[in-house]
Design a protein around this motif. Structure first.
Motif, PDB file in Angstrom:
ATOM      1  N   ALA A   8       0.835  -1.203   0.000  1.00  0.00           N
ATOM      2  CA  ALA A   8       0.000   0.000   0.000  1.00  0.00           C
ATOM      3  C   ALA A   8       0.870   1.253   0.000  1.00  0.00           C
ATOM      4  CB  ALA A   8      -0.926  -0.004   1.216  1.00  0.00           C
ATOM      5  N   ARG A 138      -5.058   2.077   1.177  1.00  0.00           N
ATOM      6  CA  ARG A 138      -5.657   0.889   0.542  1.00  0.00           C
ATOM      7  C   ARG A 138      -6.390   1.253  -0.754  1.00  0.00           C
ATOM      8  NH1 ARG A 138      -5.608  -3.916   2.978  1.00  0.00           N
ATOM      9  NH2 ARG A 138      -4.944  -4.046   5.168  1.00  0.00           N
ATOM     10  N   VAL A 139      -7.035   2.401  -0.767  1.00  0.00           N
ATOM     11  CA  VAL A 139      -7.715   2.836  -2.000  1.00  0.00           C
ATOM     12  C   VAL A 139      -6.685   3.085  -3.100  1.00  0.00           C
ATOM     13  CG1 VAL A 139      -9.112   4.662  -3.056  1.00  0.00           C
ATOM     14  CG2 VAL A 139      -9.724   3.780  -0.800  1.00  0.00           C
ATOM     15  N   SER A 140      -5.543   3.693  -2.726  1.00  0.00           N
ATOM     16  CA  SER A 140      -4.478   3.910  -3.719  1.00  0.00           C
ATOM     17  C   SER A 140      -3.963   2.579  -4.253  1.00  0.00           C
ATOM     18  CB  SER A 140      -3.325   4.707  -3.096  1.00  0.00           C
ATOM     19  OG  SER A 140      -2.573   3.918  -2.196  1.00  0.00           O
ATOM     20  N   GLU A 141      -3.924   1.565  -3.370  1.00  0.00           N
ATOM     21  CA  GLU A 141      -3.484   0.231  -3.756  1.00  0.00           C
ATOM     22  C   GLU A 141      -4.442  -0.403  -4.763  1.00  0.00           C
ATOM     23  OE1 GLU A 141      -2.027  -3.831  -1.376  1.00  0.00           O
ATOM     24  OE2 GLU A 141      -3.177  -2.286  -0.340  1.00  0.00           O
ATOM     25  N   LEU A 142      -5.723  -0.047  -4.673  1.00  0.00           N
ATOM     26  CA  LEU A 142      -6.724  -0.597  -5.577  1.00  0.00           C
ATOM     27  C   LEU A 142      -6.734   0.093  -6.939  1.00  0.00           C
ATOM     28  CD1 LEU A 142      -9.738  -1.061  -3.123  1.00  0.00           C
ATOM     29  CD2 LEU A 142      -8.385  -2.873  -4.180  1.00  0.00           C
ATOM     30  N   ILE A 143      -6.617   1.430  -6.923  1.00  0.00           N
ATOM     31  CA  ILE A 143      -6.821   2.177  -8.178  1.00  0.00           C
ATOM     32  C   ILE A 143      -5.541   2.355  -8.996  1.00  0.00           C
ATOM     33  CG2 ILE A 143      -8.787   3.412  -7.201  1.00  0.00           C
ATOM     34  CD1 ILE A 143      -7.040   5.902  -7.040  1.00  0.00           C
TER      35      ILE A 143
END
Length: 369
Positions: A8, A138-143
């Motif tokens: 992340a 975590r959102v950065s890890e997804l997008i």
């Protein structure tokens, strides 16, 4: 407790460093077709800054920037520095908010009031801040993988369209090394690489403290290579003169894609630029709120977040933000532009270096005696 994993952190650094660079042809105005060399030089030079930031964090592994400042300088000087850093982070988030509001108005939803766009952006990243740093990471890890995939597809299409001509990057070093040095120090070191000073607000949450430098190093390096490649493509497609004059060069590059069965490719570029810019605004806004809340030990972080959000909305109408402000500043010549750079030098280079030196002195045997 909030925790940021290694993967992340990598994606957060990567997307943060790329950030709003999609709005510009970095270094082209001074270095011309050698801007890509200046970017690489800036990236290599910025490893020193990264080392300073991480070294400072290593001395205070469980503290963020606010706590580090107070431990090193004491409360009274520390409180002043905390307020200054909060204002600095707030200003950068404000500048980005204003620029992206204008970008959305021009390229996405014309005719919608600036206040509506600003409110929606502020609402979204205030909500992310309420969720905590772990959610932000975590959102950065997804997008980020989807953004990188989209960038790769776009560049494949650019090459397929036949618009790329690497002869536009020639001759190399036609004006010598001086323009490259001038734009590298400190302009390209400051932006985008020096912005990593903000991560002194995030690194305390990383679960493996020993891996911070390695992960951040690779995140910054890959981001730097992507930015450099983007500038090469801008120059190879548009040429120096058009790249300098273009409002948003990457948008103009997307319009050069001429494939019969494919239309509206610029929509993808708009979404990529927006997502990247969003992840420049969110961390800086978080930093401006968290450094005050931590430094002054405010229990009600929700109130501080809402207050800063309202201030952001109010100040987004100020005449010192956005693209018009940058054009106005540039009209005064290099002296005023240099003055703006010195502000960044102070917060990104001078203060962190002084904090590290003072830490060394405090921990030395000579100081203890």
């Amino acid at each position: 407790m909030q925790v940021i994993g290694g993967q992340a952190l990598f994606f957060l650094v990567l997307i943060f460093v790329i950030g709003n660079t999609g709005l510009y042809a970095l270094g082209v105005q001074l270095a011309k077709q050698d801007a890509w060399i200046a970017l690489l030089l800036a990236m290599f030079s910025s490893y020193i800054l990264l080392w300073i930031y991480v070294k400072l964090q290593n001395y205070y592994p469980e503290d963020n920037l606010a706590q580090i400042i107070i431990k090193i300088t004491g409360k009274w000087l520390g409180y002043s520095l905390i307020l200054l850093y909060s204002a600095y982070f707030f200003y950068i988030s404000l500048l980005n908010l204003s620029m992206y509001t204008e970008f959305i108005q021009v390229y996405l939803i014309q005719g919608v009031a600036k206040s509506v766009i600003s409110f929606l952006l502020i609402f979204n990243f205030t909500y992310l801040i309420f969720s905590g740093v772990e959610v932000i990471a975590r959102v950065s890890e997804l997008i980020t993988p989807f953004i990188i995939f989209a960038i790769v597809i776009v560049y494949i299409l650019v090459f397929s369209s036949g618009a790329v001509d690497f002869k536009r990057l020639q001759p190399v070093l036609s004006n010598g090394i001086q323009p490259i040095i001038e734009v590298t120090i400190p302009e390209l070191i400051i932006f985008p690489f020096g912005d990593l000073v903000l991560f002194l607000m995030f690194w305390k949450y990383v679960n493996d403290k020993k891996s911070i430098f390695k992960i951040s190093f690779w995140g910054m390096t890959i981001a730097g290579l992507i930015i450099t490649f983007a500038v090469i493509i801008i120059l190879a497609v548009l040429g120096v003169n058009l790249a300098i004059r273009a409002y948003v060069p990457n948008m103009l590059v997307s319009q050069m894609i001429q494939i019969k069965w494919l239309a509206n490719i610029d929509v993808i570029i708009v979404l990529i630029i927006l997502l990247l810019g969003f992840y420049k605004m969110v961390p800086f806004f978080y930093g401006s709120v968290a450094i005050v809340a931590t430094g002054f030990k405010f229990d009600n972080k929700v109130f501080i977040s809402i207050l800063y959000g309202l201030l952001l909305l109010i100040f987004s109408y100020a005449p010192f933000t956005g693209f018009p402000f940058h054009r106005w500043i540039n009209s005064f010549g290099p002296r005023i532009e240099r003055f703006m750079e010195y502000m960044h030098v102070l917060f990104q280079m001078i203060i962190p270096t002084i904090l590290l030196v003072v830490t060394w002195l405090k921990k030395s045997e000579l100081f203890k005696k």
